[in-house]
Scaffold this motif. Structure first.
Motif, PDB file in Angstrom:
ATOM      1  N   LYS A 331      42.252  32.257  -8.187  1.00  0.00           N
ATOM      2  CA  LYS A 331      43.289  33.205  -7.782  1.00  0.00           C
ATOM      3  C   LYS A 331      44.703  32.696  -8.017  1.00  0.00           C
ATOM      4  O   LYS A 331      45.630  33.495  -8.187  1.00  0.00           O
ATOM      5  CB  LYS A 331      43.135  33.544  -6.297  1.00  0.00           C
ATOM      6  CG  LYS A 331      41.932  34.389  -5.972  1.00  0.00           C
ATOM      7  CD  LYS A 331      42.151  35.830  -6.390  1.00  0.00           C
ATOM      8  CE  LYS A 331      43.215  36.508  -5.552  1.00  0.00           C
ATOM      9  NZ  LYS A 331      43.379  37.937  -5.884  1.00  0.00           N
ATOM     10  N   THR A 342      37.339  31.170  -5.311  1.00  0.00           N
ATOM     11  CA  THR A 342      36.034  31.237  -4.659  1.00  0.00           C
ATOM     12  C   THR A 342      34.939  30.711  -5.571  1.00  0.00           C
ATOM     13  O   THR A 342      35.034  30.799  -6.804  1.00  0.00           O
ATOM     14  CB  THR A 342      35.675  32.680  -4.250  1.00  0.00           C
ATOM     15  OG1 THR A 342      35.784  33.535  -5.400  1.00  0.00           O
ATOM     16  CG2 THR A 342      36.586  33.189  -3.150  1.00  0.00           C
ATOM     17  N   GLU A 345      30.809  33.285  -2.555  1.00  0.00           N
ATOM     18  CA  GLU A 345      31.621  33.858  -1.486  1.00  0.00           C
ATOM     19  C   GLU A 345      32.398  32.803  -0.698  1.00  0.00           C
ATOM     20  O   GLU A 345      33.007  33.107   0.321  1.00  0.00           O
ATOM     21  CB  GLU A 345      30.724  34.649  -0.516  1.00  0.00           C
ATOM     22  CG  GLU A 345      29.954  35.779  -1.163  1.00  0.00           C
ATOM     23  CD  GLU A 345      30.851  36.906  -1.657  1.00  0.00           C
ATOM     24  OE1 GLU A 345      32.017  36.968  -1.214  1.00  0.00           O
ATOM     25  OE2 GLU A 345      30.390  37.716  -2.477  1.00  0.00           O
ATOM     26  N   ARG A 367      31.985  35.498   4.047  1.00  0.00           N
ATOM     27  CA  ARG A 367      32.754  36.221   3.036  1.00  0.00           C
ATOM     28  C   ARG A 367      34.193  35.718   3.085  1.00  0.00           C
ATOM     29  O   ARG A 367      34.793  35.654   4.151  1.00  0.00           O
ATOM     30  CB  ARG A 367      32.736  37.734   3.289  1.00  0.00           C
ATOM     31  CG  ARG A 367      31.363  38.380   3.175  1.00  0.00           C
ATOM     32  CD  ARG A 367      30.924  38.431   1.715  1.00  0.00           C
ATOM     33  NE  ARG A 367      29.667  39.161   1.559  1.00  0.00           N
ATOM     34  CZ  ARG A 367      28.465  38.615   1.650  1.00  0.00           C
ATOM     35  NH1 ARG A 367      28.362  37.326   1.944  1.00  0.00           N
ATOM     36  NH2 ARG A 367      27.377  39.335   1.479  1.00  0.00           N
ATOM     37  N   GLN A 369      38.138  35.731   0.831  1.00  0.00           N
ATOM     38  CA  GLN A 369      38.995  36.209  -0.250  1.00  0.00           C
ATOM     39  C   GLN A 369      40.334  35.471  -0.166  1.00  0.00           C
ATOM     40  O   GLN A 369      41.301  35.991   0.378  1.00  0.00           O
ATOM     41  CB  GLN A 369      39.222  37.720  -0.124  1.00  0.00           C
ATOM     42  CG  GLN A 369      38.018  38.576  -0.382  1.00  0.00           C
ATOM     43  CD  GLN A 369      37.757  38.757  -1.871  1.00  0.00           C
ATOM     44  OE1 GLN A 369      38.611  38.493  -2.696  1.00  0.00           O
ATOM     45  NE2 GLN A 369      36.563  39.223  -2.207  1.00  0.00           N
ATOM     46  N   THR A 371      43.988  34.354  -1.142  1.00  0.00           N
ATOM     47  CA  THR A 371      44.995  35.095  -1.890  1.00  0.00           C
ATOM     48  C   THR A 371      46.109  34.225  -2.438  1.00  0.00           C
ATOM     49  O   THR A 371      46.741  34.597  -3.424  1.00  0.00           O
ATOM     50  CB  THR A 371      45.631  36.188  -1.008  1.00  0.00           C
ATOM     51  OG1 THR A 371      46.205  35.578   0.153  1.00  0.00           O
ATOM     52  CG2 THR A 371      44.589  37.208  -0.570  1.00  0.00           C
ATOM     53  N   TRP A 393      37.495  42.481   7.926  1.00  0.00           N
ATOM     54  CA  TRP A 393      38.216  41.298   7.448  1.00  0.00           C
ATOM     55  C   TRP A 393      39.258  40.842   8.456  1.00  0.00           C
ATOM     56  O   TRP A 393      39.827  41.653   9.191  1.00  0.00           O
ATOM     57  CB  TRP A 393      38.889  41.596   6.115  1.00  0.00           C
ATOM     58  CG  TRP A 393      37.921  41.835   4.993  1.00  0.00           C
ATOM     59  CD1 TRP A 393      37.495  43.031   4.510  1.00  0.00           C
ATOM     60  CD2 TRP A 393      37.275  40.841   4.215  1.00  0.00           C
ATOM     61  NE1 TRP A 393      36.607  42.844   3.485  1.00  0.00           N
ATOM     62  CE2 TRP A 393      36.453  41.508   3.279  1.00  0.00           C
ATOM     63  CE3 TRP A 393      37.294  39.440   4.194  1.00  0.00           C
ATOM     64  CZ2 TRP A 393      35.674  40.828   2.331  1.00  0.00           C
ATOM     65  CZ3 TRP A 393      36.524  38.759   3.268  1.00  0.00           C
ATOM     66  CH2 TRP A 393      35.725  39.462   2.354  1.00  0.00           C
TER      67      TRP A 393
END
Length: 399
Positions: A331, A342, A345, A367, A369, A371, A393
């Protein structure tokens, strides 16, 4: 509206533990452990080691809200994103590194929006939505006060896509029939950016600290063509690889632009244009590569299908996967050369040699994510559990 050139500086290319967060109801300062699970033991990916000096903390919610989403972070450790209620109605907020939680003002009774960047003094750029769903380019100061960026007569909506530390923002404005690339000065006033001959619209997507801008325009026979605007507002074609698309994703303080472009077979490739030059394909990449982030040392990271790659000049390094996982996705990268992304996950970082380290996760969180990663190595992102569907989330920070 005709574009006007602007002046800027002469262009020279130059080679403690986690802080507490507050209770929104009481103002009391305390560390927020992960609450997605009652268990606070640390879980990492199979057969992976994690950084023992790093801990993860959830960021607090506005009163009555049930989820959140981090969108950007600055080098001071401030994070901006959304706090959402049980119906997924979001309100933009700023989480300060000092533990503060600040709602960002909305426009005309709206509540949603999107933050694209937060600069070092806590100023945020992005857009805010009216109750009717119309987007307007906006800037917020560190106290959350909204400045709606100018929309000259005839324009009906707009979005800011980037901002620098001088509070100069870039993005686009739209009418019912066309879209134009725009620069907003620190005073919030709009200047349309010049278009190359035959171009019909476009958007600015990035600005560096010198005021150089990267974006794309629409030209006959192609879908998008990447361009650069210099500090005097002159537009320069960044070229293509022979296909119908060339899209920039970022410009660094050296003036290097990265992005992706299609070749003659319309296959995507990651591309890079050094200052004063045109796009060239990054070396040793597979079909379908996209470059996603560049630091101020000109190190680029990107994704090729299920793989992630780091480019340092002509040297290519594949980023490792965690043992027991199958695919990676990068990312971003900071100026120290540490990347974040990642592996399946699991949130991970990679060092300059491409070696992977799992970021710690509490039990029940499966999970992630990520950023953003800042200059100090702190990571902002989002975590959740597959035990609830859809995933609820929560914004989090690792440091």
């Amino acid at each position: 509206m005709r574009s006007a050139p602007w002046r800027g500086p002469d262009r020279t290319v130059a080679g403690e533990g986690p802080a507490p967060y507050p209770s929104e109801k009481t103002g009391e300062i305390f560390l927020i452990p992960v609450v997605l699970s009652a268990m606070l033991s640390v879980m990492v990916a199979p057969s992976a080691s994690s950084d023992a000096g790093v801990a993860m903390y959830e960021l607090p919610l506005l009163a009555g809200h049930t989820s959140s989403w981090a969108q950007a972070m600055n080098d001071a450790g401030d994070v901006v994103g959304l706090s959402l209620d049980e119906n997924e109605n979001g309100h933009l907020v700023r989480w300060g590194a000092d533990g503060s939680l600040t709602p960002l003002q909305a426009i005309d009774g709206g509540s949603g929006g999107h933050a694209v960047k937060i600069v070092e003094d806590g100023t945020v750029a992005g857009f805010t939505d009216t109750p009717e769903g119309v987007r307007h380019a906006a800037r917020w100061d560190a106290s959350g006060v909204l400045t709606r960026l100018e929309e000259p007569s005839g324009y009906v909506d707009g979005e800011a896509q980037d901002i620098n530390n001088s509070h100069v923002a870039v993005g686009h404005l739209s009418t019912d029939s066309h879209t134009r690339p725009v620069r907003w000065g620190a005073d919030g006033r709009a200047t349309e950016l010049r278009l190359p001959p035959q171009a019909d619209g476009g958007s600015a997507v990035g600005i560096n600290e010198w005021g150089e801008i990267a974006g794309y325009v629409f030209v006959p026979g192609e879908k998008t063509r990447a361009v650069r605007w210099d500090i005097w507002g002159r537009v320069h074609d960044l070229g293509s690889l022979g296909g119908s698309r060339s899209n920039p994703t970022a410009i660094n303080d050296r003036g290097t632009v990265i992005g992706e472009a299609t070749d003659e077979a319309e296959a995507w490739q990651g591309v890079r244009a050094s200052f004063g030059r045109k796009f060239k394909a990054l070396p040793s990449q597979g079909i379908g590569a996209r470059s996603v982030s560049i630091n101020n040392a000109d190190v680029v990271v990107g994704n090729v299908k299920d793989h992630a790659v780091r480019w340092d000049g002509d040297d290519t390094t594949e980023l490792q996967v965690l043992r027991g996982t199958g695919r990676v996705f990068v990312k971003g990268i900071n100026d120290a050369g540490t990347s974040v992304g990642t592996s399946d996950e699991f949130a991970v970082t990679w060092d300059a040699q491409g070696r992977v380290t799992a970021l710690p996760l509490p039990a029940g969180v499966d999970r992630t994510q990520p950023t953003a990663i800042n200059a100090t190595g702190s990571v902002a992102g989002n975590v959740g559990s597959s035990r609830s569907w859809p995933v609820r989330w929560r914004a989090a920070i690792w440091r």
